[in-house]
Each structure stands twice: as structure tokens, then as C-alpha cells.
Design a protein around this motif. Structure first.
Motif, PDB file in Angstrom:
ATOM      1  N   VAL A  60       0.817  -1.208   0.000  1.00  0.00           N
ATOM      2  CA  VAL A  60       0.000   0.000   0.000  1.00  0.00           C
ATOM      3  C   VAL A  60       0.856   1.265   0.000  1.00  0.00           C
ATOM      4  CG1 VAL A  60      -1.606   1.372   1.382  1.00  0.00           C
ATOM      5  CG2 VAL A  60      -2.020  -1.069   1.059  1.00  0.00           C
ATOM      6  N   GLN A  61       1.839   1.329   0.896  1.00  0.00           N
ATOM      7  CA  GLN A  61       2.538   2.593   1.110  1.00  0.00           C
ATOM      8  C   GLN A  61       3.223   3.084  -0.158  1.00  0.00           C
ATOM      9  OE1 GLN A  61       6.369   2.892   3.100  1.00  0.00           O
ATOM     10  NE2 GLN A  61       6.165   0.763   3.809  1.00  0.00           N
ATOM     11  N   GLY A  62       2.943   4.337  -0.492  1.00  0.00           N
ATOM     12  CA  GLY A  62       3.546   4.969  -1.658  1.00  0.00           C
ATOM     13  C   GLY A  62       2.803   4.752  -2.953  1.00  0.00           C
ATOM     14  N   LYS A  63       1.848   3.825  -2.984  1.00  0.00           N
ATOM     15  CA  LYS A  63       1.115   3.579  -4.229  1.00  0.00           C
ATOM     16  C   LYS A  63       0.033   4.638  -4.410  1.00  0.00           C
ATOM     17  CE  LYS A  63       1.800  -1.277  -5.245  1.00  0.00           C
ATOM     18  NZ  LYS A  63       1.167  -2.576  -5.532  1.00  0.00           N
ATOM     19  N   GLY A  64       0.058   5.280  -5.573  1.00  0.00           N
ATOM     20  CA  GLY A  64      -0.919   6.322  -5.846  1.00  0.00           C
ATOM     21  C   GLY A  64      -0.448   7.694  -5.416  1.00  0.00           C
ATOM     22  N   ASP A  65       0.864   7.918  -5.418  1.00  0.00           N
ATOM     23  CA  ASP A  65       1.366   9.217  -4.966  1.00  0.00           C
ATOM     24  C   ASP A  65       0.933  10.358  -5.873  1.00  0.00           C
ATOM     25  OD1 ASP A  65       3.147   7.875  -6.808  1.00  0.00           O
ATOM     26  OD2 ASP A  65       4.590   9.487  -6.481  1.00  0.00           O
ATOM     27  N   THR A  66       0.606  10.054  -7.129  1.00  0.00           N
ATOM     28  CA  THR A  66       0.104  11.088  -8.035  1.00  0.00           C
ATOM     29  C   THR A  66      -1.353  10.857  -8.423  1.00  0.00           C
ATOM     30  OG1 THR A  66       0.893   9.905 -10.012  1.00  0.00           O
ATOM     31  CG2 THR A  66       2.411  11.485  -8.984  1.00  0.00           C
ATOM     32  N   LEU A  67      -2.001   9.862  -7.818  1.00  0.00           N
ATOM     33  CA  LEU A  67      -3.404   9.578  -8.125  1.00  0.00           C
ATOM     34  C   LEU A  67      -4.078   9.056  -6.857  1.00  0.00           C
ATOM     35  CD1 LEU A  67      -5.501   9.546 -10.448  1.00  0.00           C
ATOM     36  CD2 LEU A  67      -4.937   7.131 -10.775  1.00  0.00           C
ATOM     37  N   PRO A  68      -4.747   9.931  -6.096  1.00  0.00           N
ATOM     38  CA  PRO A  68      -5.361   9.505  -4.839  1.00  0.00           C
ATOM     39  C   PRO A  68      -6.350   8.352  -4.998  1.00  0.00           C
ATOM     40  CG  PRO A  68      -5.297  11.899  -4.961  1.00  0.00           C
ATOM     41  CD  PRO A  68      -4.864  11.384  -6.306  1.00  0.00           C
ATOM     42  N   GLU A  69      -7.006   8.273  -6.139  1.00  0.00           N
ATOM     43  CA  GLU A  69      -7.954   7.174  -6.351  1.00  0.00           C
ATOM     44  C   GLU A  69      -7.250   5.821  -6.340  1.00  0.00           C
ATOM     45  OE1 GLU A  69      -9.700  10.827  -8.371  1.00  0.00           O
ATOM     46  OE2 GLU A  69      -7.720   9.873  -8.197  1.00  0.00           O
ATOM     47  N   TYR A  70      -6.019   5.778  -6.832  1.00  0.00           N
ATOM     48  CA  TYR A  70      -5.278   4.519  -6.819  1.00  0.00           C
ATOM     49  C   TYR A  70      -4.839   4.167  -5.400  1.00  0.00           C
ATOM     50  CZ  TYR A  70      -1.945   0.880  -8.175  1.00  0.00           C
ATOM     51  OH  TYR A  70      -1.278  -0.313  -8.302  1.00  0.00           O
ATOM     52  N   ALA A  71      -4.430   5.172  -4.644  1.00  0.00           N
ATOM     53  CA  ALA A  71      -4.116   4.926  -3.234  1.00  0.00           C
ATOM     54  C   ALA A  71      -5.336   4.361  -2.516  1.00  0.00           C
ATOM     55  CB  ALA A  71      -3.646   6.218  -2.565  1.00  0.00           C
ATOM     56  N   ALA A  72      -6.509   4.898  -2.825  1.00  0.00           N
ATOM     57  CA  ALA A  72      -7.737   4.471  -2.145  1.00  0.00           C
ATOM     58  C   ALA A  72      -8.089   3.022  -2.467  1.00  0.00           C
ATOM     59  CB  ALA A  72      -8.890   5.401  -2.526  1.00  0.00           C
ATOM     60  N   ILE A  73      -8.012   2.635  -3.750  1.00  0.00           N
ATOM     61  CA  ILE A  73      -8.397   1.256  -4.082  1.00  0.00           C
ATOM     62  C   ILE A  73      -7.332   0.263  -3.623  1.00  0.00           C
ATOM     63  CG2 ILE A  73      -9.854   1.987  -6.012  1.00  0.00           C
ATOM     64  CD1 ILE A  73      -7.687   0.872  -7.905  1.00  0.00           C
ATOM     65  N   SER A  74      -6.065   0.675  -3.546  1.00  0.00           N
ATOM     66  CA  SER A  74      -5.026  -0.212  -3.013  1.00  0.00           C
ATOM     67  C   SER A  74      -5.288  -0.497  -1.538  1.00  0.00           C
ATOM     68  CB  SER A  74      -3.645   0.416  -3.192  1.00  0.00           C
ATOM     69  OG  SER A  74      -3.322   0.571  -4.566  1.00  0.00           O
ATOM     70  N   ARG A  75      -5.654   0.539  -0.795  1.00  0.00           N
ATOM     71  CA  ARG A  75      -5.954   0.353   0.629  1.00  0.00           C
ATOM     72  C   ARG A  75      -7.223  -0.479   0.810  1.00  0.00           C
ATOM     73  NH1 ARG A  75      -6.189   5.525   3.982  1.00  0.00           N
ATOM     74  NH2 ARG A  75      -5.921   3.989   5.671  1.00  0.00           N
ATOM     75  N   GLN A  76      -8.211  -0.240  -0.041  1.00  0.00           N
ATOM     76  CA  GLN A  76      -9.444  -1.018   0.053  1.00  0.00           C
ATOM     77  C   GLN A  76      -9.160  -2.493  -0.184  1.00  0.00           C
ATOM     78  OE1 GLN A  76     -12.642   0.421  -2.411  1.00  0.00           O
ATOM     79  NE2 GLN A  76     -13.985  -1.294  -1.938  1.00  0.00           N
ATOM     80  N   SER A  77      -8.330  -2.786  -1.156  1.00  0.00           N
ATOM     81  CA  SER A  77      -7.986  -4.181  -1.429  1.00  0.00           C
ATOM     82  C   SER A  77      -7.233  -4.801  -0.257  1.00  0.00           C
ATOM     83  CB  SER A  77      -7.145  -4.274  -2.703  1.00  0.00           C
ATOM     84  OG  SER A  77      -6.992  -5.623  -3.106  1.00  0.00           O
ATOM     85  N   ALA A  78      -6.305  -4.043   0.329  1.00  0.00           N
ATOM     86  CA  ALA A  78      -5.555  -4.557   1.478  1.00  0.00           C
ATOM     87  C   ALA A  78      -6.493  -4.917   2.621  1.00  0.00           C
ATOM     88  CB  ALA A  78      -4.528  -3.533   1.932  1.00  0.00           C
ATOM     89  N   ARG A  79      -7.534  -4.112   2.833  1.00  0.00           N
ATOM     90  CA  ARG A  79      -8.493  -4.406   3.907  1.00  0.00           C
ATOM     91  C   ARG A  79      -9.314  -5.662   3.617  1.00  0.00           C
ATOM     92  NH1 ARG A  79      -9.003   1.349   3.691  1.00  0.00           N
ATOM     93  NH2 ARG A  79     -10.884   1.184   2.388  1.00  0.00           N
ATOM     94  N   LEU A  80      -9.480  -5.988   2.348  1.00  0.00           N
ATOM     95  CA  LEU A  80     -10.279  -7.157   1.970  1.00  0.00           C
ATOM     96  C   LEU A  80      -9.472  -8.454   1.943  1.00  0.00           C
ATOM     97  CD1 LEU A  80     -12.269  -5.560  -1.007  1.00  0.00           C
ATOM     98  CD2 LEU A  80     -13.193  -6.157   1.242  1.00  0.00           C
ATOM     99  N   TRP A  81      -8.156  -8.334   2.060  1.00  0.00           N
ATOM    100  CA  TRP A  81      -7.306  -9.493   1.828  1.00  0.00           C
ATOM    101  C   TRP A  81      -7.505 -10.614   2.841  1.00  0.00           C
ATOM    102  CZ3 TRP A  81      -4.543 -12.661  -0.872  1.00  0.00           C
ATOM    103  CH2 TRP A  81      -4.075 -12.265  -2.119  1.00  0.00           C
ATOM    104  N   ARG A  82      -7.646 -10.264   4.124  1.00  0.00           N
ATOM    105  CA  ARG A  82      -7.747 -11.316   5.131  1.00  0.00           C
ATOM    106  C   ARG A  82      -8.972 -12.187   4.905  1.00  0.00           C
ATOM    107  NH1 ARG A  82      -5.051 -14.755   7.110  1.00  0.00           N
ATOM    108  NH2 ARG A  82      -3.476 -13.160   7.565  1.00  0.00           N
ATOM    109  N   SER A  83     -10.111 -11.565   4.592  1.00  0.00           N
ATOM    110  CA  SER A  83     -11.316 -12.367   4.378  1.00  0.00           C
ATOM    111  C   SER A  83     -11.171 -13.252   3.149  1.00  0.00           C
ATOM    112  CB  SER A  83     -12.548 -11.467   4.251  1.00  0.00           C
ATOM    113  OG  SER A  83     -12.442 -10.607   3.132  1.00  0.00           O
TER     114      SER A  83
END
Length: 379
Positions: A60-83
Motif C-alpha cells: 500500500v505505502q507509496g502507491k498512488g502518490d500522483t493519483l489519490p484514487e489509486y491509493a484508495a483502491i489499493s488500501r481497500q484491497s488490502a483491507r479485503l485481503w484477510r477475508s
């Protein structure tokens, strides 16, 4: 693993997913969860196979530094990973070895550390303050990673980062997909997609024979092959190859506690080292001068690696758009045709199996997909 082998010249499926790598399997798995009859049309082992060379980071960290939407979907995916990992374990018995206790990005100079801190500060501001990270000096790094060397200036810690065994992830998805009634057909190269008044006809060619599939929807997940396929359905996917080279060590006792952007230790004990990004066309050969640079940076991070034997190397091609961000788009000219392409198939795997598959199923989403429209490259 068992896969389907059609015996007729014309075959049918509700949805055809073209490309059977990590991206395609994740979406296909999500579509079967939603009740669709899905076939994955895979080119077979003559394809470029970006998934086979994946480093395995859920990052997650650093992904989407020039596109906040990409940072957001990367974090959303990380939250879904455990399930997702738990679901795969329950249905297949395969532990994909997901660890998400955080990840470190090592910096070897104060300037590099300062630049990274500024970047993460800007990302945190763009996220309205909701973007967790820590900046660590060498002493703090060594409290987490005792093997970190004196040439390390510091590191950033991303608490949402982690890693997974990408081959076990691929195997588990494949097994669950087949258990759910999905079909995998080693169909050869897709040579044509013809939009019809209702649905599409997909033509594949293998060993001198054509094979046709009629489907209501078609999803392009063919990696670098999407560049050629997308225009057939009124889409644009200007992807190019980018080479990454990786070094693999012998199996060792546990040495490293956290994955980094350049080095990680697998559950089996091997250490993966790699951070090259090379625009060399479709060449996948490793080169000693690049491997030496990779190894030199790694030994500065972890001096203990000076004593480690390397057992193999590989090169694999990333699937890169001009700006490095994914393309998620449905064709306006031929509705029902979708393109999905990215270079972070593992990080985004849970998003693909979940919200992206739901978007394709239901033709609606709350994801910020307008930011990932392929038409952004037309101007």
C-alpha cells in the motif's frame, strides 16, 4: 488441476474471461460467486505469464502518490485481503501464507528518506489525514529488523502492507473456481472478438484449429495481450512490458521480520531480492550487471546477506500503462465488454475478486473507476 476441454466447434458461456493469470482468475472467481457461468480462456504456457514472476507483495505505502484514487483502491484491497485468504483456506484447504503486520521501505541516504517522507505526507493530506505511516531512524528500524545494516539511513513503515505466496494464491483461486463450476480452457491465442447484436463471439486459435465461444459478456485480462484485444471491442489499453529481475537465495532460518519493497523472506525460508525496472521490450533474460546492482543494494540493507548463497534468478515482464496505473473500463461502443489491466495483480487481488467482479456483474459500482478509464491516454 482439472480444466475443461471443449469438443465442439462453437461453445457457450455467460461470461468469457480472456487471460488466466492472477488478475483473470480473481475476477472469474468473483463472477462465479455472483452466480455467473464463467469460462477462462487461457493461452497456455506459450504466453508471457507475468503472474509466474510475481514478487508476492500486498503493498500500500507509496502507491498512488500522483493519483489519490489509486491509493484508495489499493488500501481497500488490502483491507479485503484477510477475508479472501480465509475464504480460500476454508474452501480449498490451501493456506496462501498471507501476512499483514506491516512493511518497511528502506532508504540508504537521508535525502532519499526525506523525499519519501514528503511524498507520504502529501498522500496523507490528499486522503484527508487518513493515511497511516511512520518514519523510522536507523535505531528504530533495527528494533524491528535487527539485521538491518549501518548504511541504512532509515525507513518508512506502512502498517497495511504485507505479503503472500503468489503461487499458492493462484493455485487456491484455481481450485475454488473449478469447484464452483467454472471452466478453464487452454484455448490458444485469442485472435478475434466479434461484437454481436446480443453478446460476443470469441475466436481462439491453437495448433491449426479455430475454436469459437459465444458469450454475453467478455472481460479482457490478458495482460500485455490486452493491447491487441482491446480495440476489437472499442477499448484502448496501451500497455507495454517492463522487465523486473529477481534473485533467490537458499533456504534459511527466519532472518527477516517484515517484507520490504526490495527484499522479502518467504515462509519456505528463501529470500527474494529484486527491484529493477527496465524498458527492454519483450526480453526476459537476466543480466549480470543489473543483478549485481540489485544484490549490492540488498547487502547494504542486510549485511547478513553477504554470507548467503544465491540459487537462481529470473526475469519477468510487468504490464505497464504509460502512467503506471490500472485500466478499468466497460466499452461504451460495445457494452458488456470490459478491460482490466494492472501491474499489481496481487495487491489488487482482493479488490478484483470482490468489488471489481461485482461491478462487472451488476453494471454499477461505488469505486472511482472514472480515474482509470483508458481514454485518458488518447490526448
Amino acid at each position: 488441476m482439472q480444466s475443461s476441454n471443449p469438443n465442439t466447434a462453437t461453445n457457450t458461456a455467460e461470461v468469457a474471461v480472456i487471460g488466466g493469470g492472477i488478475v483473470g482468475l480473481a475476477i472469474a472467481l468473483g463472477l462465479t460467486r455472483n452466480g455467473h457461468q464463467v469460462v477462462v480462456l487461457d493461452e497456455s504456457d506459450i504466453a508471457l505469464r507475468a503472474s509466474q514472476g510475481n514478487f508476492g507483495l500486498v503493498w500500500v505505502q507509496g502507491k498512488g502518490d500522483t493519483l489519490p484514487e489509486y491509493a484508495a483502491i489499493s488500501r481497500q484491497s488490502a483491507r479485503l485481503w484477510r477475508s479472501l485468504a480465509d475464504q480460500l483456506l476454508d474452501s480449498t484447504g490451501i493456506d496462501i501464507q498471507l501476512q499483514q503486520k506491516g512493511g518497511l521501505f528502506f532508504c540508504l541516504t537521508e535525502q532519499e528518506l526525506n523525499n519519501r517522507q514528503q511524498m507520504l505526507q502529501q498522500m496523507q493530506q490528499a486522503a484527508g489525514g487518513d493515511y497511516p505511516y511512520q518514519v523510522l531512524d536507523l535505531k528504530q528500524v533495527q528494533e524491528l529488523e535487527p539485521e538491518a545494516g549501518p548504511e541504512v539511513a532509515g525507513a518508512t513503515l506502512g502498517p497495511e502492507d504485507g505479503h503472500v505466496n503468489p503461487l499458492l494464491f493462484y493455485r487456491a483461486m484455481t481450485e475454488q473456481f473449478l469447484q464452483s463450476g467454472g471452466r478453464i480452457v487452454h484455448s490458444g491465442k485469442t485472435t478475434d472478438i466479434k461484437p454481436l447484436n446480443q453478446g460476443f463471439t470469441v475466436t481462439c486459435h491453437d495448433k491449426g484449429l479455430d475454436q469459437k465461444w459465444h458469450c454475453d459478456k467478455v472481460v479482457l485480462t490478458a495482460g500485455l495481450g490486452n493491447k491487441e484485444l482491446a480495440p476489437m471491442v472499442g477499448l484502448h489499453a496501451p500497455v507495454e512490458p517492463n522487465l523486473g529481475q529477481v534473485l533467490i537465495s537458499e533456504r534459511l532460518k527466519p532472518l527477516l521480520n517484515y517484507p520490504t519493497g526490495h527484499v522479502r523472506q518467504t515462509n519456505e525460508g528463501t529470500i527474494q531480492i529484486g527491484d529493477s525496472k527496465e524498458d527492454v521490450g519483450f526480453i526476459t533474460d537476466t543480466r549480470i550487471e543489473v543483478l549485481a546492482q540489485i544484490a549490492n543494494r540488498a547487502r547494504k540493507m542486510y549485511p547478513i546477506l553477504n554470507k548467503v548463497r544465491l540459487v537462481r534468478t529470473w526475469g519477468a515482464l510487468r504490464v505497464m500503462t504509460p502512467d503506471g496505473y490500472p485500466i478499468y473500463q466497460e466499452s461504451t461502443r460495445h457494452p458488456g465488454a470490459y478491460v482490466v489491466t494492472c501491474h499489481s495483480g496481487v495487491t489488487l487481488g482482493a479488490l478484483h475478486q470482490g468489488p471489481i467482479a461485482d461491478w462487472i456483474s451488476h453494471n454499477k459500482t461505488e469505486l472511482p473507476l472514472e480515474a482509470f478509464n483508458g481514454q485518458r491516454f488518447n490526448g
